[in-house]
Write an enzyme that holds these catalytic residues in place. Structure first.
Site, PDB file in Angstrom:
ATOM      1  N   PHE A 109      46.649   0.715 -11.379  1.00 10.86           N
ATOM      2  CA  PHE A 109      45.819  -0.486 -11.289  1.00 10.86           C
ATOM      3  C   PHE A 109      44.426  -0.200 -10.765  1.00 10.86           C
ATOM      4  O   PHE A 109      43.487  -0.971 -11.003  1.00 10.86           O
ATOM      5  CB  PHE A 109      46.524  -1.545 -10.425  1.00 10.86           C
ATOM      6  CG  PHE A 109      46.402  -1.359  -8.945  1.00 10.86           C
ATOM      7  CD1 PHE A 109      45.473  -2.089  -8.209  1.00 10.86           C
ATOM      8  CD2 PHE A 109      47.226  -0.472  -8.258  1.00 10.86           C
ATOM      9  CE1 PHE A 109      45.365  -1.933  -6.836  1.00 10.86           C
ATOM     10  CE2 PHE A 109      47.136  -0.323  -6.891  1.00 10.86           C
ATOM     11  CZ  PHE A 109      46.201  -1.048  -6.170  1.00 10.86           C
ATOM     12  N   LYS A 110      44.253   0.902 -10.076  1.00  9.86           N
ATOM     13  CA  LYS A 110      42.936   1.229  -9.527  1.00  9.86           C
ATOM     14  C   LYS A 110      41.887   1.431 -10.628  1.00  9.86           C
ATOM     15  O   LYS A 110      40.684   1.329 -10.368  1.00  9.86           O
ATOM     16  CB  LYS A 110      43.023   2.490  -8.670  1.00  9.86           C
ATOM     17  CG  LYS A 110      44.039   2.428  -7.524  1.00  9.86           C
ATOM     18  CD  LYS A 110      43.664   1.428  -6.468  1.00  9.86           C
ATOM     19  CE  LYS A 110      44.706   1.324  -5.372  1.00  9.86           C
ATOM     20  NZ  LYS A 110      44.743   2.444  -4.460  1.00  9.86           N
ATOM     21  N   ASP A 111      42.350   1.704 -11.858  1.00 12.33           N
ATOM     22  CA  ASP A 111      41.394   1.899 -12.962  1.00 12.33           C
ATOM     23  C   ASP A 111      40.571   0.641 -13.230  1.00 12.33           C
ATOM     24  O   ASP A 111      39.432   0.733 -13.693  1.00 12.33           O
ATOM     25  CB  ASP A 111      42.135   2.287 -14.246  1.00 12.33           C
ATOM     26  CG  ASP A 111      42.679   3.706 -14.211  1.00 12.33           C
ATOM     27  OD1 ASP A 111      42.003   4.585 -13.668  1.00 12.33           O
ATOM     28  OD2 ASP A 111      43.791   3.929 -14.733  1.00 12.33           O
ATOM     29  N   LEU A 114      37.739   0.868 -10.697  1.00  9.89           N
ATOM     30  CA  LEU A 114      36.994   2.119 -10.594  1.00  9.89           C
ATOM     31  C   LEU A 114      36.359   2.566 -11.901  1.00  9.89           C
ATOM     32  O   LEU A 114      35.374   3.303 -11.885  1.00  9.89           O
ATOM     33  CB  LEU A 114      37.890   3.196  -9.988  1.00  9.89           C
ATOM     34  CG  LEU A 114      38.169   2.903  -8.508  1.00  9.89           C
ATOM     35  CD1 LEU A 114      39.313   3.748  -7.980  1.00  9.89           C
ATOM     36  CD2 LEU A 114      36.910   3.125  -7.679  1.00  9.89           C
ATOM     37  N   THR A 142      44.018   5.799  -5.909  1.00 12.96           N
ATOM     38  CA  THR A 142      42.576   5.541  -5.813  1.00 12.96           C
ATOM     39  C   THR A 142      41.768   6.787  -6.153  1.00 12.96           C
ATOM     40  O   THR A 142      40.774   6.718  -6.887  1.00 12.96           O
ATOM     41  CB  THR A 142      42.194   5.062  -4.397  1.00 12.96           C
ATOM     42  OG1 THR A 142      42.752   3.774  -4.177  1.00 12.96           O
ATOM     43  CG2 THR A 142      40.687   4.976  -4.232  1.00 12.96           C
TER      44      THR A 142
END
Length: 452
Positions: A109-111, A114, A142
């Site tokens: 989910f960090k994509d 970021l 992350t």
């Protein structure tokens, strides 16, 4: 729109400035000076694509970025995702949905935040014709997502601290096998909390941060929080109207950033009924919402390593609102936490927040139960969210990582080993990492040698 620090000792700044600085000079976290009411806009947003919705939402906050530039940055960011819906909402039971947040380049989910932040940094560097050195700490996903957001971008270097031996082997490979000259993966001795402490110490040295144009990529960066709010909004708009009125988002989280992004949306007028914080054995947030006491403890390695945290950095933003947006009260509470390790709230709204904690034994059992009941495979972090779901509410579980990132845990639970081509390719590449102590001076010396 201007942005203020939770600690009140920094002059208000623009969105671009808040993003570039990351952590406020007074050590606080940036937040919008005031939150807009977006409820009148919801009907018009119902049928937008993910990128269109993201552009519309972020345009409210990024008022100093030209509209056409923001649109280009957003479309470039989500053009790297492999599913046409970007964040598909899957119904697996009459009152149970899964929001899949693992279709980006690093399968986590960090994509969402970021990829956007990486492209935003790229635009900022080109606009000012100056370099930027990005510093972050990670408990797993992350770091990989931040690295892939800046991979090979000119005028940038990225330094990611992670705890040696406390991330999954594939998470480590995603950080250390890129082959990119501007990527520096730093394995430190200690826990994620140690890495985060070092990061904050470095940013607190204002002359060093200014000298090297340092910027933060952790969820302390306001751009990350706002970008993550979008997938809650996207999912809510795609629910049947009857389900929207009784939906609870169930969020695996250790650092409080993911669930805070959803809660912030609720404060802007989106009628979300509640949020459930799902933790692993490192249950500081579960204890907070069951006892009203914030008390840090020892970090224990677990099957869900991205949540092996006992200092939830985004909690300061929630604290700011819980204390009536008073920096004076925030500073007093933070001083108490620093001195005693704890703080007890007079009252927490338990109608909005609930919580659960899953042991490693629970996680294995939950992976098995979800697979047997729904023929659906979840990673260890997402598995935590399936514990003690509220039968009176419609649950939207945030699936935060692709199960193929944790093959050993999945195989142990259900005898299967999910795969993903992007991960299989990494297994043949050499690991390039730098082992350093959890010491700010050692990390600063390393950055000084390699900064752009």
């Amino acid at each position: 729109m201007k942005y203020v620090s939770t600690r009140g000792l920094t002059d208000p700044v623009s969105f671009n400035e808040a993003v570039a600085i990351g952590l406020a000079p007074d050590g606080g976290l940036f937040l919008p000076e005031s939150l807009p009411d977006i409820s009148p806009r919801l009907p018009a947003w119902k049928n937008l694509s993910y990128a269109e919705l993201c552009t519309e939402f972020l345009s409210i906050f990024a008022t100093d970025i030209p509209a056409d530039v923001l649109e280009q940055i957003v479309h470039r960011s989500y053009g790297t995702f492999t599913h046409p819906d970007i964040a598909p909402l899957r119904k697996i039971d009459p009152k149970l949905y899964v929001l899949e947040l693992f279709h980006g380049p690093t399968l986590a989910f960090k994509d969402f935040a970021l990829q956007f932040l990486g492209n935003l940094y790229g635009w900022q560097c080109a606009q000012k014709n100056r370099s930027i050195n990005v510093l972050g700490a990670t408990s797993g996903d992350t770091g990989a997502a931040a690295i892939h957001g800046l991979l090979g971008k000119p005028l940038t270097a990225i330094f990611i601290l992670y705890p040696e031996g406390r991330v999954s082997p594939l998470q480590e490979r995603q950080m250390t096998c890129t082959g990119a000259a501007n990527v520096h993966a730093i394995a430190i001795d200690g826990s994620f909390d140690d890495a985060q402490r070092v990061l904050k110490d470095i940013f607190a040295n204002k002359s060093f941060a200014t000298q090297h144009n340092l910027s933060a990529v952790n969820s302390i960066n306001i751009a990350r929080v706002l970008a993550q709010s979008v997938y809650y909004l996207y999912a809510w708009l795609r629910l049947p109207e009857a389900d929207r009125e009784k939906v609870e988002f169930v969020v695996p989280t250790g650092n409080f950033g993911n669930v805070f992004a959803g809660w912030l949306l609720q404060q802007m007028g989106v009628p979300i009924l509640g949020f459930k914080v799902a933790t692993n054995r490192n249950d500081i947030l579960h204890r907070l919402f069951t006892t009203a006491e914030y008390r840090s403890g020892e970090v224990h390695p677990s099957l869900a390593p991205s949540m092996d945290i006992q200092v939830a950095s985004n909690f300061e933003r929630f604290l700011y609102y819980a204390l009536d947006e008073s920096p004076t009260r925030v500073n007093a509470v933070l001083a108490q936490i620093k001195a005693t390790g704890s703080y007890r709230f007079d009252l927490l709204n338990k109608s909005v927040f609930s919580s659960s904690a899953a042991s490693d034994e629970d996680i294995a059992a939950l992976i098995k139960r979800v697979y047997e009941r729904y023929r659906y495979i979840v990673d260890p972090h997402t598995a935590c969210a399936f514990k003690d779901l509220n039968p009176q509410r419609v649950s939207v579980v945030l699936s935060t990582a692709h199960p193929a990132k944790f093959p050993a845990a999945i195989h142990a639970a259900i005898g299967q080993e999910p795969t993903a081509p992007a991960l299989d390719e990494l297994k043949s590449r050499p690991i390039v990492k730098h082992r350093l102590p959890a010491d700010a001076e050692a990390i600063k010396a390393f950055i000084t040698q390699r900064a752009v």
